[in-house]
Enzyme design. Structure first.
Site, mmCIF file in Angstrom:
data_model
loop_
_atom_site.group_PDB
_atom_site.id
_atom_site.type_symbol
_atom_site.label_atom_id
_atom_site.label_comp_id
_atom_site.label_asym_id
_atom_site.label_seq_id
_atom_site.Cartn_x
_atom_site.Cartn_y
_atom_site.Cartn_z
ATOM 1 N N TYR A 82 0.817 -1.216 0.000
ATOM 2 C CA TYR A 82 0.000 0.000 0.000
ATOM 3 C C TYR A 82 0.853 1.270 0.000
ATOM 4 C CZ TYR A 82 -4.848 -1.508 0.654
ATOM 5 O OH TYR A 82 -6.114 -1.981 0.474
ATOM 6 N N LYS B 27 2.293 -15.294 2.809
ATOM 7 C CA LYS B 27 2.501 -15.989 1.529
ATOM 8 C C LYS B 27 3.993 -16.305 1.457
ATOM 9 C CE LYS B 27 0.993 -17.583 -2.441
ATOM 10 N NZ LYS B 27 0.050 -18.713 -2.554
ATOM 11 N N ASP C 265 -3.943 -17.937 0.597
ATOM 12 C CA ASP C 265 -4.932 -18.620 -0.252
ATOM 13 C C ASP C 265 -5.694 -19.662 0.564
ATOM 14 O OD1 ASP C 265 -2.509 -19.990 -0.086
ATOM 15 O OD2 ASP C 265 -2.544 -20.702 -2.159
ATOM 16 N N ASP D 47 -6.810 -6.439 3.857
ATOM 17 C CA ASP D 47 -7.876 -5.741 3.147
ATOM 18 C C ASP D 47 -8.851 -6.757 2.559
ATOM 19 O OD1 ASP D 47 -9.251 -3.590 1.840
ATOM 20 O OD2 ASP D 47 -8.225 -4.132 -0.016
ATOM 21 N N ASP E 73 -12.815 -8.135 4.193
ATOM 22 C CA ASP E 73 -14.080 -8.049 3.454
ATOM 23 C C ASP E 73 -14.746 -9.427 3.391
ATOM 24 O OD1 ASP E 73 -13.893 -5.326 2.818
ATOM 25 O OD2 ASP E 73 -14.588 -5.663 0.766
HETATM 26 C C1 IPM Z 1 -10.555 -0.508 3.527
HETATM 27 C C2 IPM Z 1 -10.720 0.109 2.160
HETATM 28 C C3 IPM Z 1 -9.528 1.002 1.877
HETATM 29 C C4 IPM Z 1 -8.305 0.093 1.857
HETATM 30 C C5 IPM Z 1 -9.613 1.848 0.596
HETATM 31 C C6 IPM Z 1 -10.855 2.689 0.580
HETATM 32 C C7 IPM Z 1 -8.391 2.699 0.419
HETATM 33 O O1 IPM Z 1 -10.884 -0.885 1.191
HETATM 34 O O2 IPM Z 1 -10.466 0.254 4.514
HETATM 35 O O3 IPM Z 1 -10.524 -1.726 3.621
HETATM 36 O O4 IPM Z 1 -7.977 -0.492 0.817
HETATM 37 O O5 IPM Z 1 -7.659 -0.013 2.896
HETATM 38 MG MG MG Z 2 -11.088 -2.821 1.992
#
Ligand code: IPM
Ligand code: MG
Length: 356
Positions: free
Chosen positions: A135, A190, A222, A246, A250
């Site tokens: 990042y 990884k 993975d 990240d 999710d």
């Molecule tokens: C998160 C989001 C952010 C990230 C984006 C909006 C920059 O996806 O907080 O998970 O990738 O960290």
């Molecule tokens: Mg995110």
């Protein structure tokens, strides 16, 4: 105690409004100051993270953040896009530890796309390193490929990297969090392919020597993605880098049925933090009184617990949220037949009522 309120874009303002309502009925005297961020920051002063907003965030004891982003900013140069605001806040406030709980409330077991028996009682904590990795690694960009089979062509490139101290400090946060829970930690890497993550694994293994009471295992990312949907309850605390965290956070959020329920905390070394829902700005439903404010309200609870030393107030809010779920109130994202569909404002008000 001063709280910087940064509502942002899309559904940000309406969900943050509900969390502020909740904070206001706790009987505490918080000083709250609001500032624009993301697309709203760009509109107000030409930058997604206006100087005055950053200054307020730096001064405050904690930051309550809504969400940023809207399609209409997708064509702006990268440094001006709304997402840069959250990345800039993380970097400037040195918020290296991101805590993303994935908890399935019993009332919402049916909202998950996974079988209830696979997810019922799920309670995972993902700890994502937040200021390093690919990042922020330099160099990055688009250039003429200097050598190899694609020499002379244009190429895009980024740099994956972690310094030893960056891995150590997030590992300490993870082991200490595991000590407060069921004392199991999974480090996701990884290491079979990436030097950065072989190094990660070695350092986490070394830090483990200081926490003999915690059971540590290592898992490739993975496989972790697969196990998260196959048998998610095998996990307790997961620690991983910025990029993998990240993605996995999710994924973990969906196990619970709705990302609209999940708060997050991003902490610095002194537990100052930025608190935001795990979901995004959802511009498609903005201003329609459809968004679920509970993730933001629960983020305010995390703020009280981690940064403002008000654990009892945090418990009060979390119990109030459980109460409104038990009453059968649901926003559209978690609605099921037999429950009562409510809007953003009604849900926020229900939590307020449950508190008083
Ligand atoms: C998160 C989001 C952010 C990230 C984006 C909006 C920059 O996806 O907080 O998970 O990738 O960290
Ligand atoms: Mg995110």
């Amino acid at each position: 105690m001063k709280i910087a309120i940064l509502p942002g874009d899309g559904i940000g303002p309406e969900i943050v409004e509900q969390a502020v309502k909740v904070l206001n009925v706790l009987g505490e005297s918080f000083e709250m100051e609001t500032a624009p961020v993301g697309g709203a920051g760009y509109e107000a002063s030409g930058h997604p993270l206006p100087e005055a907003t950053l200054k307020l965030a730096l001064e405050a004891d904690a930051v309550l953040f809504g969400a940023v982003g809207d399609w209409k900013y997708d064509t702006l140069d990268r440094p001006l896009r709304p997402e840069q605001a959250i990345l800039g806040l993380r970097k400037n406030l040195k918020l290296f530890a991101n805590l993303r709980p994935a908890i399935l409330y019993p009332e919402l077991a049916g909202a998950s796309t996974l079988k209830p028996e696979v997810v019922s009682g799920l309670d995972i904590l993902i700890i994502r390193e937040l200021t390093g990795d690919i990042y922020f690694g330099q160099p990055r960009g688009v250039r003429e490929c200097p050598d190899g089979p694609f020499k002379g062509e244009r190429e895009g490139f980024d740099t994956m990297r972690y310094a030893e101290s960056e891995i150590r400090r997030i590992a300490h946060v993870a082991f200490q969090s595991a000590q407060k829970r069921s004392k199991r930690l999974t480090s996701v890497d990884k290491a079979n392919v990436l030097e950065t993550f072989q190094f990660w694994k070695d350092i986490v293994t070394d830090v483990h020597k200081e926490y003999p009471d915690v059971a540590l295992d290592h898992m490739y990312v993975d496989n972790a993605a697969m196990q998260l949907v196959r048998a998610p309850k095998r996990f307790d605390v997961i620690v991983t880098g910025n990029m993998f965290g990240d993605i996995l956070s999710d994924q973990a959020s969906m196990l619970t049925g709705s990302i609209g329920m999940l708060p997050s905390a991003s902490l610095d070394a002194n537990n100052k933090g930025l608190y935001e829902p795990s979901h995004g700005s959802a511009p498609d439903i903005a201003g329609k009184n459809l968004a679920n404010p509970l993730a933001t309200i629960l983020s305010a609870a995390m703020m009280l617990r981690y940064s403002l030393n008000k654990a009892e107030q945090a418990d009060r809010i979390e119990n109030a949220v459980k109460k409104v779920l038990a009453q059968g109130l649901r926003t559209a994202d978690i609605y099921e037949e037999g429950t009562t569909k409510v809007g953003t404002g009604e849900m926020g008000q229900a939590v307020v009522n449950a508190l008083s």
